[in-house]
Design a protein around this motif. Structure first.
Motif, mmCIF file in Angstrom:
data_model
loop_
_atom_site.group_PDB
_atom_site.id
_atom_site.type_symbol
_atom_site.label_atom_id
_atom_site.label_comp_id
_atom_site.label_asym_id
_atom_site.label_seq_id
_atom_site.Cartn_x
_atom_site.Cartn_y
_atom_site.Cartn_z
ATOM 1 N N PRO A 146 0.646 -1.127 0.173
ATOM 2 C CA PRO A 146 0.272 -0.163 -0.021
ATOM 3 C C PRO A 146 0.698 1.601 -0.383
ATOM 4 C CG PRO A 146 -1.119 -1.866 1.463
ATOM 5 C CD PRO A 146 0.472 -2.169 0.826
ATOM 6 N N VAL A 147 2.320 1.292 0.538
ATOM 7 C CA VAL A 147 2.674 2.559 0.927
ATOM 8 C C VAL A 147 3.654 2.873 -0.698
ATOM 9 C CG1 VAL A 147 5.168 3.525 1.897
ATOM 10 C CG2 VAL A 147 3.616 1.949 3.481
ATOM 11 N N ALA A 148 3.803 1.355 -1.421
ATOM 12 C CA ALA A 148 4.665 1.759 -3.189
ATOM 13 C C ALA A 148 3.497 2.368 -3.054
ATOM 14 C CB ALA A 148 5.096 0.138 -3.278
ATOM 15 N N LEU A 149 2.035 1.379 -3.192
ATOM 16 C CA LEU A 149 1.339 1.809 -4.326
ATOM 17 C C LEU A 149 0.921 3.860 -4.061
ATOM 18 C CD1 LEU A 149 -1.215 -1.560 -3.988
ATOM 19 C CD2 LEU A 149 0.237 -0.271 -6.667
ATOM 20 N N ARG A 153 0.695 5.608 -7.621
ATOM 21 C CA ARG A 153 -0.364 6.721 -7.859
ATOM 22 C C ARG A 153 0.071 8.283 -8.264
ATOM 23 N NH1 ARG A 153 -3.925 3.018 -4.366
ATOM 24 N NH2 ARG A 153 -4.438 1.113 -5.475
ATOM 25 N N ARG A 154 0.911 8.318 -7.212
ATOM 26 C CA ARG A 154 0.561 10.671 -6.815
ATOM 27 C C ARG A 154 1.935 11.040 -7.663
ATOM 28 N NH1 ARG A 154 3.362 11.884 -2.161
ATOM 29 N NH2 ARG A 154 3.136 9.303 -1.631
ATOM 30 N N ASN A 155 3.069 9.638 -8.005
ATOM 31 C CA ASN A 155 4.460 10.359 -8.683
ATOM 32 C C ASN A 155 4.754 9.394 -10.736
ATOM 33 O OD1 ASN A 155 5.150 11.360 -6.156
ATOM 34 N ND2 ASN A 155 4.576 10.274 -5.303
ATOM 35 N N ALA A 156 4.293 8.056 -10.232
ATOM 36 C CA ALA A 156 4.975 7.198 -11.069
ATOM 37 C C ALA A 156 5.184 7.857 -12.533
ATOM 38 C CB ALA A 156 4.394 6.178 -11.377
ATOM 39 N N ALA A 157 3.963 9.019 -12.795
ATOM 40 C CA ALA A 157 3.669 9.673 -14.578
ATOM 41 C C ALA A 157 4.569 10.774 -14.689
ATOM 42 C CB ALA A 157 2.189 9.239 -14.088
ATOM 43 N N SER A 158 5.165 11.515 -12.968
ATOM 44 C CA SER A 158 5.779 12.813 -13.239
ATOM 45 C C SER A 158 6.603 12.821 -14.155
ATOM 46 C CB SER A 158 6.284 12.793 -12.376
ATOM 47 O OG SER A 158 7.366 12.584 -11.775
ATOM 48 N N GLN A 159 6.848 13.457 -15.193
ATOM 49 C CA GLN A 159 7.848 14.266 -15.840
ATOM 50 C C GLN A 159 9.136 13.472 -15.684
ATOM 51 O OE1 GLN A 159 7.051 14.347 -19.345
ATOM 52 N NE2 GLN A 159 4.905 13.853 -18.224
ATOM 53 N N GLU A 160 9.305 13.141 -14.376
ATOM 54 C CA GLU A 160 11.459 13.393 -13.321
ATOM 55 C C GLU A 160 11.262 12.017 -13.469
ATOM 56 O OE1 GLU A 160 11.420 15.169 -9.885
ATOM 57 O OE2 GLU A 160 9.296 14.050 -9.108
ATOM 58 N N ASN A 161 12.647 12.028 -13.987
ATOM 59 C CA ASN A 161 13.287 10.380 -13.620
ATOM 60 C C ASN A 161 13.300 10.407 -12.308
ATOM 61 O OD1 ASN A 161 13.540 10.529 -16.402
ATOM 62 N ND2 ASN A 161 15.189 10.536 -16.575
ATOM 63 N N TRP A 162 12.910 8.839 -11.819
ATOM 64 C CA TRP A 162 13.352 8.469 -10.343
ATOM 65 C C TRP A 162 13.773 7.302 -10.040
ATOM 66 C CZ3 TRP A 162 9.941 4.355 -10.676
ATOM 67 C CH2 TRP A 162 8.597 4.297 -11.702
ATOM 68 N N ALA A 267 0.512 -3.986 -12.242
ATOM 69 C CA ALA A 267 -0.760 -3.746 -12.161
ATOM 70 C C ALA A 267 -0.981 -2.221 -12.436
ATOM 71 C CB ALA A 267 -1.959 -4.162 -11.766
ATOM 72 N N SER A 268 -0.257 -1.229 -11.354
ATOM 73 C CA SER A 268 -0.886 0.197 -10.964
ATOM 74 C C SER A 268 0.513 0.940 -12.131
ATOM 75 C CB SER A 268 0.169 0.415 -9.136
ATOM 76 O OG SER A 268 -0.243 2.281 -9.065
ATOM 77 N N LEU A 269 1.762 0.384 -12.235
ATOM 78 C CA LEU A 269 2.897 1.204 -13.210
ATOM 79 C C LEU A 269 1.544 0.742 -14.801
ATOM 80 C CD1 LEU A 269 6.030 -0.472 -11.684
ATOM 81 C CD2 LEU A 269 5.549 2.269 -11.032
ATOM 82 N N GLU A 270 1.810 -0.065 -14.839
ATOM 83 C CA GLU A 270 0.850 -0.111 -15.724
ATOM 84 C C GLU A 270 -0.517 1.113 -16.055
ATOM 85 O OE1 GLU A 270 -0.221 -3.962 -19.171
ATOM 86 O OE2 GLU A 270 -0.464 -3.708 -16.872
ATOM 87 N N GLU A 271 -0.806 0.742 -15.435
ATOM 88 C CA GLU A 271 -2.143 2.085 -15.253
ATOM 89 C C GLU A 271 -1.739 3.234 -15.439
ATOM 90 O OE1 GLU A 271 -5.960 3.478 -12.602
ATOM 91 O OE2 GLU A 271 -4.495 1.035 -11.868
#
Length: 518
Positions: A146-149, A153-162, A267-271
């Motif tokens: 849940p912490v990772a999810l 959800r808040r940050n994965a699609a941002s424009q910055e690299n991580w 699945a969340s990363l794909e979403e």
């Protein structure tokens, strides 16, 4: 570049489907393996937990960074000394996350309680964000995911690299998968090699995490067969094949439970639309002895069961469905990521890049590896060709031979020591060990080999002070025949007996001297 590193504590690749396991423990991990490169001879340089992750993050072997144990002087990294600047090298690009932050331009994020669990706070160096999941390494995947999810959800699609680095703990004892998950493997056979005959041999062995004593009591300082009511999947001993099933099923169920939560992350990363642009690294801090050397549920030796890791890399520009059989260290990851970023590695790192293996299928494997363990035993081993040579300096009360040699092609579970039959192979291994040791000591900048520090301070942390209580248990359980040899090998555990013997010897000498004078 966006990077996801999944660090799966105590995961032995032999128990993953993509490495040939007959049980479906890891369908989500297997899918990633099929889309990337899977390494079959990937090893931690230093085991177990704290030494391994310190070597990974610092980019240096334990003999150089100083942290090779779980206590004493060797439970901490070496100080930088007079040359220490305002910030240590770990903050200036010397650690893997600080390098990715400063050189690679990545936002670095850690989801793990590891540093607090082991007081290894240098592990934090270079992370912009740190999420301690609060269980001190005892949390299940349902507390970590849940912490990772939420972060995804808040940050994965941002424009910055991580970089997102996540620890899962479920394969580590005590097996903590919730009861409601059931047992997916209750009707499936055990690994074929774990037979009645093998168990009978293991019943003759002695030492912590042998079939008689699967539990360590850190308060009473002994090894025992106690079970904890809150962990029914984790037996205290293995007396028969039913107990063996409890042990193996508990471990495999932990892997499967973890894998299902990894599936939720994927699945969340794909979403979020980032899965295809993501570099995914799936690995572990160490493996797990699950019958190797007669040891179960512990990562306590410098052997194949403990030191061999899963390693899977999948992402843009990475070859798909490939298997690499070359010899690699886990600390080779840092220079590999540097090359993938088009940057130069730090000169103080000990690793060697295998980026061309990932992108071109090139052979970048090493001629041999040297593996170390100083938390439960004091051992160094040499992995080369089909062979694993193990040299023991402190046996952790297992009564190991000083030299052990295993042909891993014929004996992958390390059941038959063939050192006496192959003295030439042993000599070759010792030469390589000496060559490596000389090189490391010359590069260390001091004369301290932390393995010898461990021995001078009384032995490995998980052995020091435990023998007295263990001998009492052996005598109470009808195995007192081992006591004399354990005492002979470990007189440091009985200082009062050494003192008494010295006094008695001194009396005899004085008596003879006075007799001559008369």
């Amino acid at each position: 570049m966006k990077i996801l590193i999944l660090d799966l504590d105590s995961t032995n690749p032999e128990h993953l489907g993509c490495y040939g396991y007959h049980r479906q423990t890891s369908p989500n991990i297997d899918r990633i393996a099929g889309e990337g490169v899977r390494f079959t001879n990937y090893y931690t340089s230093d085991a177990p937990c704290a030494p391994s992750r310190t070597a990974l993050m610092s980019g240096q072997f334990g003999i150089r960074n100083g942290l090779v144990g779980h206590g004493g002087t060797a439970g901490d990294m070496k100080l930088e000394g007079p040359g220490r600047e305002f910030a240590t090298r770990l903050s200036r690009g010397g650690s893997l996350p600080s390098y990715l932050q400063h050189i690679g331009g990545l936002r670095t994020v850690l989801i793990s309680p590891f540093a607090y669990r082991h007081s290894a706070f240098a592990f934090y160096a270079g992370f912009n964000e740190i999420y301690d999941t609060g269980g001190f390494g005892m949390e299940s995947a349902d507390r970590v995911a849940p912490v990772a999810l939420d972060w995804i959800r808040r940050n994965a699609a941002s424009q910055e690299n991580w970089l997102l680095y996540i620890n899962f703990w479920d394969p580590h004892t005590p097996y903590r998968t919730p009861r409601g998950f059931g047992n997916p493997f209750e009707n499936e056979p055990l690994p074929e090699w774990l037979s009645e005959e093998v168990l009978e041999r293991h019943l003759q062995k002695v030492g912590p995490h042998s079939v008689h004593e699967l539990n360590i009591d850190h308060v009473e300082m002994t090894y025992n067969n106690k079970t904890e009511p809150g962990y029914p999947r984790n037996p205290g001993e293995i007396k028969n094949m039913d107990d063996m099933r409890t042990m193996i099923d508990g471990y495999d169920t932990g892997i499967r439970y973890m894998d299902e939560h990894i599936g939720l992350l994927l699945a969340s990363l794909e979403e979020q639309g980032v899965l295809d642009e993501l570099l995914i690294v799936i690995t572990a801090d160490h493996g797990e002895n699950m019958g190797h050397l007669g040891i179960y549920g512990e990562h306590s030796t410098a052997n194949q069961g403990t030191c061999r890791l899963p390693m899977i890399v999948r992402g843009p520009g990475i070859r798909r469905g490939e298997v690499d059989k070359g010899l690699h260290y886990h600390l080779d990851l840092a220079p590999t990521l540097a090359e993938l970023l088009g940057a130069q590695p730090m000169p103080e790192w000990d690793g060697a890049s295998y980026a061309r293996t990932l992108t071109e299928g090139a052979d970048t494997g090493r001629e041999y590896l040297v593996l170390s363990q100083c938390a439960h035993v004091a051992q160094r081993s040499v992995r080369f060709g089909d062979w694993l040579y193990i040299r023991t300096y402190h046996d952790g009360f297992h009564l190991f031979d000083r030299e052990m040699l295993y042909n891993l092609r014929e004996d992958p579970y390390e059941q038959h020591n063939v050192a006496a039959k192959h003295r030439d192979i042993c000599r070759e291994a010792v030469y390589r060990l000496t060559e490596w040791h000389d090189d490391m000591m010359l590069r260390s900048g001091d004369d301290a080999d932390p393995l010898w520090t461990v021995l001078k301070e009384g032995g490995p942390a998980h052995a020091k002070g435990y023998l007295r209580g263990y001998i009492q248990r052996l005598e109470e359980t009808g195995r007192g025949r081992h006591a004399a040899e354990l005492k002979r090998r470990h007189p440091e555990e009985f200082p009062e007996e050494i003192q008494a013997a010295n006094l008695e010897f001194a009396k005899k000498i004085r008596s003879k001297m006075f007799a001559r004078r008369r």
